[in-house]
Design a protein around this motif. Structure first.
Motif, short mmCIF file in Angstrom:
data_model
loop_
_atom_site.label_atom_id
_atom_site.label_comp_id
_atom_site.label_asym_id
_atom_site.label_seq_id
_atom_site.Cartn_x
_atom_site.Cartn_y
_atom_site.Cartn_z
N THR A 90 -15.03 -0.47 17.04
CA THR A 90 -13.59 0.03 17.65
C THR A 90 -13.09 -0.94 18.62
O THR A 90 -13.70 -1.70 19.47
N GLY A 91 -11.78 -0.92 18.66
CA GLY A 91 -11.02 -1.74 19.59
C GLY A 91 -10.07 -0.55 20.32
O GLY A 91 -9.23 -0.94 21.15
N GLN A 92 -10.34 0.72 19.69
CA GLN A 92 -9.29 1.56 20.19
C GLN A 92 -9.89 2.80 20.92
O GLN A 92 -9.04 3.56 21.58
N ALA A 93 -11.29 2.87 21.23
CA ALA A 93 -11.85 4.01 22.21
C ALA A 93 -11.56 3.81 23.53
O ALA A 93 -11.56 2.75 24.13
N ASP A 94 -10.88 4.96 24.43
CA ASP A 94 -10.76 4.60 25.72
C ASP A 94 -12.12 5.15 26.38
O ASP A 94 -12.81 5.32 25.79
N GLN A 95 -11.94 5.19 27.59
CA GLN A 95 -13.10 5.42 28.42
C GLN A 95 -13.87 6.52 28.13
O GLN A 95 -15.00 6.90 27.96
N ALA A 96 -12.82 7.82 28.18
CA ALA A 96 -13.33 9.27 27.78
C ALA A 96 -14.05 9.22 26.27
O ALA A 96 -14.87 9.87 26.40
N ALA A 101 -19.04 9.50 23.19
CA ALA A 101 -19.77 8.94 22.32
C ALA A 101 -21.33 8.68 22.82
O ALA A 101 -22.34 8.90 22.17
N VAL A 102 -21.43 8.20 23.86
CA VAL A 102 -22.86 8.07 24.61
C VAL A 102 -23.31 9.26 25.18
O VAL A 102 -24.37 9.38 24.76
#
Length: 162
Positions: A90-96, A101-102
C-alpha cells in the motif's frame, strides 16, 4: 494440493500488475484475485473447499468497506488461518494503520507502492518458504516457488527424518 496467494486489491490495474509480477510462480502456486474483503472471504472459502492451502495474502489497506488491515487482523485472530503469511502492499496506510497491522495482524512484511518486482519476488518466496516450514508441508511440490537455499535445507531435513 497447491499453495495459494490471495491478491486483495480494489484497483483493477494495480491488482493486474501484482498478479503479473508474481505470475512466474503460477506453475506451482495458485494466484487468486479479490477486489474487496467480501470477495476475499469467498476466495478463502473456495481455496479451502478445493483442498489447497492459502499461504500468503498480498493486501492493499484502503479498500471499499472493510480495510485490508482489518481483514489481516481477522485472519490472524482465527486459529485456522493464523499461519497465513501477510504482506501489506500500500501507499495509503498511516502510522496507526501500520502499527495495527504489525501488532494485531502479525504483519510479515510491508511493501510500499510502487513496489520493486525483485523485492516482491524475494518477499513472496521467503514467506511461502516460511509457511511450508511452519506447517510441515512437503516442500517438493512447491520448490519452484520457494526460496531455493532454504527449500533445499527443508528437503534435506525431511529426507534425513526418514
Amino acid at each position: 494440493m497447491k499453495l495459494a496467494i490471495l491478491v486483495l486489491e480494489d484497483e483493477p490495474d494495480v491488482r493486474a500488475a501484482l498478479e503479473r509480477d508474481i505470475e512466474p510462480l503460477a506453475r506451482t502456486v495458485r494466484i487468486e484475485p479479490a477486489q474487496d474483503v467480501a470477495d476475499a472471504r469467498e476466495v478463502v472459502a473456495q481455496i479451502e473447499a478445493e483442498g489447497d492451502v492459502l499461504a500468503l495474502v498480498l493486501a492493499d489497506h484502503r479498500l471499499p468497506g472493510t480495510t485490508g488491515v482489518d481483514f489481516l487482523c481477522e485472519l490472524a485472530a482465527d486459529p485456522d488461518t493464523a499461519y497465513i503469511a501477510t504482506v501489506l502492499v500500500t501507499g495509503q496506510a498511516d502510522q496507526a494503520d501500520t502499527i495495527k497491522a504489525v501488532n494485531l495482524a502479525g504483519l510479515d512484511y510491508y511493501i510500499a507502492k510502487p513496489w520493486s518486482v525483485a523485492e516482491l519476488d524475494t518477499v513472496v518466496r521467503k514467506l511461502l518458504t516460511d509457511v511450508v516450514e511452519a506447517t510441515g508441508l512437503d516442500p517438493m511440490p512447491h520448490l519452484a516457488a520457494l526460496d531455493p537455499v532454504r527449500a533445499m535445507d527443508l528437503v534435506r531435513r525431511r529426507l534425513g527424518d526418514r
